[in-house]
Design a protein around this motif. Structure first.
Motif, PDB file in Angstrom:
ATOM      1  N   GLY A 198      11.571 -31.805   2.515  1.00  0.00           N
ATOM      2  CA  GLY A 198      10.464 -31.072   1.903  1.00  0.00           C
ATOM      3  C   GLY A 198       9.950 -31.856   0.714  1.00  0.00           C
ATOM      4  O   GLY A 198      10.405 -32.983   0.465  1.00  0.00           O
ATOM      5  N   THR A 199       9.019 -31.285  -0.021  1.00  0.00           N
ATOM      6  CA  THR A 199       8.422 -32.020  -1.137  1.00  0.00           C
ATOM      7  C   THR A 199       9.154 -31.707  -2.443  1.00  0.00           C
ATOM      8  O   THR A 199       9.880 -30.724  -2.541  1.00  0.00           O
ATOM      9  CB  THR A 199       6.941 -31.641  -1.320  1.00  0.00           C
TER      10      THR A 199
ATOM     11  N   MET B 151       0.432 -37.486  -8.584  1.00  0.00           N
ATOM     12  CA  MET B 151       1.728 -37.045  -8.061  1.00  0.00           C
ATOM     13  C   MET B 151       2.895 -37.578  -8.892  1.00  0.00           C
ATOM     14  O   MET B 151       3.880 -36.869  -9.103  1.00  0.00           O
ATOM     15  CB  MET B 151       1.877 -37.465  -6.594  1.00  0.00           C
TER      16      MET B 151
ATOM     17  N   PHE C  70      14.983 -39.823 -10.372  1.00  0.00           N
ATOM     18  CA  PHE C  70      14.439 -41.102  -9.886  1.00  0.00           C
ATOM     19  C   PHE C  70      13.147 -40.793  -9.132  1.00  0.00           C
ATOM     20  O   PHE C  70      13.167 -40.085  -8.121  1.00  0.00           O
ATOM     21  CB  PHE C  70      15.467 -41.796  -8.979  1.00  0.00           C
TER      22      PHE C  70
ATOM     23  N   ALA D 229      12.983 -40.704  -0.368  1.00  0.00           N
ATOM     24  CA  ALA D 229      14.207 -41.355   0.111  1.00  0.00           C
ATOM     25  C   ALA D 229      13.920 -42.405   1.187  1.00  0.00           C
ATOM     26  O   ALA D 229      14.657 -43.363   1.336  1.00  0.00           O
ATOM     27  CB  ALA D 229      15.148 -40.306   0.682  1.00  0.00           C
ATOM     28  N   PHE D 230      12.866 -42.164   1.977  1.00  0.00           N
ATOM     29  CA  PHE D 230      12.489 -43.058   3.078  1.00  0.00           C
ATOM     30  C   PHE D 230      13.706 -43.272   3.984  1.00  0.00           C
ATOM     31  O   PHE D 230      14.264 -42.322   4.486  1.00  0.00           O
ATOM     32  CB  PHE D 230      11.914 -44.350   2.494  1.00  0.00           C
TER      33      PHE D 230
ATOM     34  N   ARG E 227      17.584 -46.435   1.170  1.00  0.00           N
ATOM     35  CA  ARG E 227      18.125 -47.519   0.327  1.00  0.00           C
ATOM     36  C   ARG E 227      18.585 -46.989  -1.039  1.00  0.00           C
ATOM     37  O   ARG E 227      19.731 -47.185  -1.421  1.00  0.00           O
ATOM     38  CB  ARG E 227      17.039 -48.574   0.084  1.00  0.00           C
TER      39      ARG E 227
ATOM     40  N   VAL F 148      13.220 -38.415  -5.820  1.00  0.00           N
ATOM     41  CA  VAL F 148      12.025 -37.962  -5.109  1.00  0.00           C
ATOM     42  C   VAL F 148      11.559 -39.140  -4.263  1.00  0.00           C
ATOM     43  O   VAL F 148      11.125 -40.161  -4.807  1.00  0.00           O
ATOM     44  CB  VAL F 148      10.927 -37.529  -6.103  1.00  0.00           C
TER      45      VAL F 148
ATOM     46  N   GLY G  49      12.703 -50.911   3.611  1.00  0.00           N
ATOM     47  CA  GLY G  49      12.367 -50.240   2.350  1.00  0.00           C
ATOM     48  C   GLY G  49      11.850 -51.242   1.351  1.00  0.00           C
ATOM     49  O   GLY G  49      11.819 -52.435   1.618  1.00  0.00           O
ATOM     50  N   TRP G  50      11.452 -50.749   0.197  1.00  0.00           N
ATOM     51  CA  TRP G  50      10.854 -51.614  -0.815  1.00  0.00           C
ATOM     52  C   TRP G  50      11.783 -51.867  -1.994  1.00  0.00           C
ATOM     53  O   TRP G  50      11.459 -52.605  -2.894  1.00  0.00           O
ATOM     54  CB  TRP G  50       9.552 -50.985  -1.340  1.00  0.00           C
ATOM     55  N   LEU G  51      12.918 -51.187  -2.007  1.00  0.00           N
ATOM     56  CA  LEU G  51      13.800 -51.302  -3.167  1.00  0.00           C
ATOM     57  C   LEU G  51      14.495 -52.664  -3.162  1.00  0.00           C
ATOM     58  O   LEU G  51      15.186 -53.017  -2.220  1.00  0.00           O
ATOM     59  CB  LEU G  51      14.851 -50.182  -3.112  1.00  0.00           C
TER      60      LEU G  51
HETATM   61  C1  LIG Z   1       8.430 -45.631  -1.252  1.00  0.00           C
HETATM   62  S1  LIG Z   1       9.194 -44.504  -0.193  1.00  0.00           S
HETATM   63  C2  LIG Z   1      10.741 -44.232  -0.938  1.00  0.00           C
HETATM   64  C3  LIG Z   1      11.663 -45.411  -0.830  1.00  0.00           C
HETATM   65  C4  LIG Z   1      13.103 -45.135  -1.114  1.00  0.00           C
HETATM   66  N1  LIG Z   1      13.325 -44.645  -2.452  1.00  0.00           N
HETATM   67  C5  LIG Z   1      13.921 -46.391  -0.854  1.00  0.00           C
HETATM   68  O1  LIG Z   1      14.697 -46.788  -1.733  1.00  0.00           O
HETATM   69  O2  LIG Z   1      13.793 -46.985   0.204  1.00  0.00           O
HETATM   70  C6  LIG Z   1       8.315 -43.033  -0.552  1.00  0.00           C
HETATM   71  C7  LIG Z   1       8.863 -41.789   0.121  1.00  0.00           C
HETATM   72  O3  LIG Z   1       8.369 -40.675  -0.607  1.00  0.00           O
HETATM   73  C8  LIG Z   1       8.184 -39.597   0.276  1.00  0.00           C
HETATM   74  N2  LIG Z   1       7.287 -38.618  -0.363  1.00  0.00           N
HETATM   75  C9  LIG Z   1       5.943 -38.636  -0.431  1.00  0.00           C
HETATM   76  N3  LIG Z   1       5.503 -37.569  -1.110  1.00  0.00           N
HETATM   77  C10 LIG Z   1       6.599 -36.865  -1.501  1.00  0.00           C
HETATM   78  C11 LIG Z   1       6.799 -35.668  -2.238  1.00  0.00           C
HETATM   79  N4  LIG Z   1       5.763 -34.961  -2.737  1.00  0.00           N
HETATM   80  N5  LIG Z   1       8.056 -35.241  -2.431  1.00  0.00           N
HETATM   81  C12 LIG Z   1       9.101 -35.937  -1.937  1.00  0.00           C
HETATM   82  N6  LIG Z   1       8.984 -37.091  -1.249  1.00  0.00           N
HETATM   83  C13 LIG Z   1       7.750 -37.557  -1.039  1.00  0.00           C
HETATM   84  C14 LIG Z   1       7.667 -40.252   1.537  1.00  0.00           C
HETATM   85  O4  LIG Z   1       7.934 -39.431   2.666  1.00  0.00           O
HETATM   86  C15 LIG Z   1       8.408 -41.580   1.570  1.00  0.00           C
HETATM   87  O5  LIG Z   1       9.514 -41.562   2.430  1.00  0.00           O
END
Ligand SMILES: C[S@@+](CC[C@H](N)C(=O)[O-])C[C@H]1O[C@@H](n2cnc3c(N)ncnc32)[C@H](O)[C@@H]1O
Length: 478
Positions: A346-347, A372, A363, A285-286, A289, A283, A253-255
């Motif tokens: 879901g989104t 977005m 968050f 979770a990946f 993290r 919004v 992850g990037w956090l």
């Molecule tokens: C940068 S990652 C999140 C990292 C995470 N918060 C962590 O701490 O490791 C971005 C995530 O956003 C999700 N994503 C993309 N578009 C989305 C949407 N419209 N709604 C919810 N999640 C979304 C992707 O599937 C991806 O897993």
């Protein structure tokens, strides 16, 4: 000569016109048997050009494969290692990227200095690691000490170790106006002495570029602010439990850890006077993290509050193609925070219409495009409780940064702080909507400066990649 069948000038012109697909097609036509006869330097640079072109076209696995085959031919080729490492990190494989990065260090001790080596891939993802390697570099007299001191100041500042950062900035012999702004704002945060504001107001950048123009405008705003409201500095205390730190390191992850710490602290201490159920919404979770940090905070606080963790879990286009759900569920199980999380596949859009309860914190770390990020706030804004929080991850990147400027201009939120690359906002009372407070101005100035300094490391932009290709073609024409 690179020109086996294709003309160098034509290749350069295709790249300059950004016809990357056509340039790649031309290179792919090169006969393998003919290529094998060329000297190693030519072979590896053709592979290099192909790799960069694949990367520009968004096919990361193919690009990775090209860089890898150069490393197979020339294990000490530090540029190929650097590109390989950077791409791994861009695709989300931070642990893999670090292993290669270490190798890179061993091969080229001189590139330990991130400023000189343009270390733009790990630079802001793991600050504790960066601090350690910088402190180590300080001991080495061959390194550029001033740059190390500056970076130590910068990274400490972004982790809210303000006193330490002031110490480093004060020790810079060749200071500039940007450093002065950091130092003065830091001093204000530490001493709350309003005389420091007069010092900041005196600063005039030379207005040559939009960044300086924007900073000057913000400094100008300080004159009109009457500072009657007391500066309410949030006290950031790194307190995440040790077992979690260890677990988080094993999750891709990037956090950054300091960001995880902030999320933990916020969810542990967030005020919820009425004892009805409140949600924290994340919004994106990946692999979990951020979810784990938030859920652990809720768990340690006690009560019924729950994290709504929203993600389609289908992977991220271009970066990471695999679904993430299985590993996500395993990770929250390992962290023993499952009962604090409602997993919402879901989104953000799909789930916002299903939830009617108030939320205490939002968050935002989903799709990072401006449209977005902006939409994520619009979808949930009305549900955020009075004094509720909104945290943006990757605040220095273009999409979130633009959306953040809009939330500030709306006047409805106070900008509380920046920790790592999280920008934190709090909903204001409506009677204060038209007042721009001093904390918001300071934090926006800091965010702009972080953008300036961190993006220099982070971004391998299209122009620099294009220039790299042209440089390689020319090298082979000599
Ligand atoms: C940068 S990652 C999140 C990292 C995470 N918060 C962590 O701490 O490791 C971005 C995530 O956003 C999700 N994503 C993309 N578009 C989305 C949407 N419209 N709604 C919810 N999640 C979304 C992707 O599937 C991806 O897993």
């Amino acid at each position: 000569m690179i020109d086996i069948k294709i003309n160098n000038d034509k290749l350069i012109s295709l790249v300059e016109k950004k016809y990357y697909g056509q340039a790649l097609e031309a290179l792919l036509k090169i006969n393998k048997a003919q290529l094998r006869k060329q000297e190693l330097r030519v072979r590896s640079s053709i592979k290099f050009i192909k790799g960069i072109l694949w990367e520009l076209l968004g096919n990361f696995p193919k690009a990775l494969n090209k860089y890898d085959s150069i490393i197979q031919m020339q294990p000490n080729n530090s540029i190929a290692l650097q590109y390989y490492t950077q791409l791994l990190s861009k695709m989300g494989n931070i642990p893999g990227s670090k292993i290669y990065f270490k190798k890179l260090f061993q091969l080229n001790p001189e590139i330990k200095n991130p400023f000189l080596s343009k270390r733009n891939y790990l630079g802001f993802r793991d600050r504790t690691y960066d601090l350690r390697s910088l402190q180590f570099s300080m001991l080495d007299s061959n390194n550029n000490q001033e740059i190390c001191i500056f970076l130590l100041g910068l990274i400490n500042f972004s982790m809210l170790n303000i006193r330490k950062s002031i110490f480093f900035f004060k020790n810079l012999t060749e200071s500039n106006l940007y450093v002065k702004i950091f130092r003065l704002i830091g001093q204000y945060f530490v001493y709350y002495n309003t005389k420091i504001i007069d010092e900041i107001i005196k600063i005039k950048l030379n207005n040559k570029n939009p960044l300086e123009f924007k900073l000057n405008n913000l400094i100008e705003l300080l004159k009109t602010n009457n500072f009657t409201s007391k500066l309410r500095m949030f006290k950031y205390i790194p307190q995440i439990p040790a077992f979690l730190k260890k677990l988080l390191k094993s999750i891709p992850g990037w956090l950054d850890l300091c960001e995880g710490n902030l999320l933990y602290q916020l969810s542990k201490t967030i005020k919820n006077k009425k004892h009805n159920l409140k949600y924290i919404v994340e919004v994106g979770a990946f692999y979990g993290r951020s979810s784990i940090c938030i859920a652990q905070g809720l768990k340690d606080r006690g009560g019924n509050d729950t994290l709504l963790s929203i993600d389609p879990h289908l992977g991220i286009p271009y970066y990471h193609h695999q679904p993430t759900i299985k590993q996500f569920l395993e990770n929250i199980h390992k962290a023993r925070v499952k009962e604090k999380i409602r997993v919402c596949r879901g989104t953000s859009e799909e789930w916002s219409s299903k939830i009617s309860e108030e939320i205490s914190m939002l968050f935002i770390d989903g799709d990072h495009t401006y449209e977005m990020v902006k939409k994520d706030l619009t979808l949930w804004e009305d549900k955020i409780m009075h004094n509720g929080l909104v945290a943006y991850h990757d605040a220095i990147l273009d999409g979130p940064f633009r959306a953040i400027n809009e939330i500030i201009n709306s006047g409805k939120y106070e900008y509380l702080l920046n920790v790592g690359c999280i920008a934190l906002f709090q909903k204001k009372n409506p009677e204060n909507y038209d007042k721009m407070d001093i904390l918001t101005i300071f934090n926006l100035i800091l965010l702009i400066l972080y953008r300036k300094f961190y993006l220099d490391f982070l971004r391998q932009d299209e122009t620099s990649m294009k220039n790299k290709i042209i440089e390689l073609i020319k090298l082979n024409s000599n």
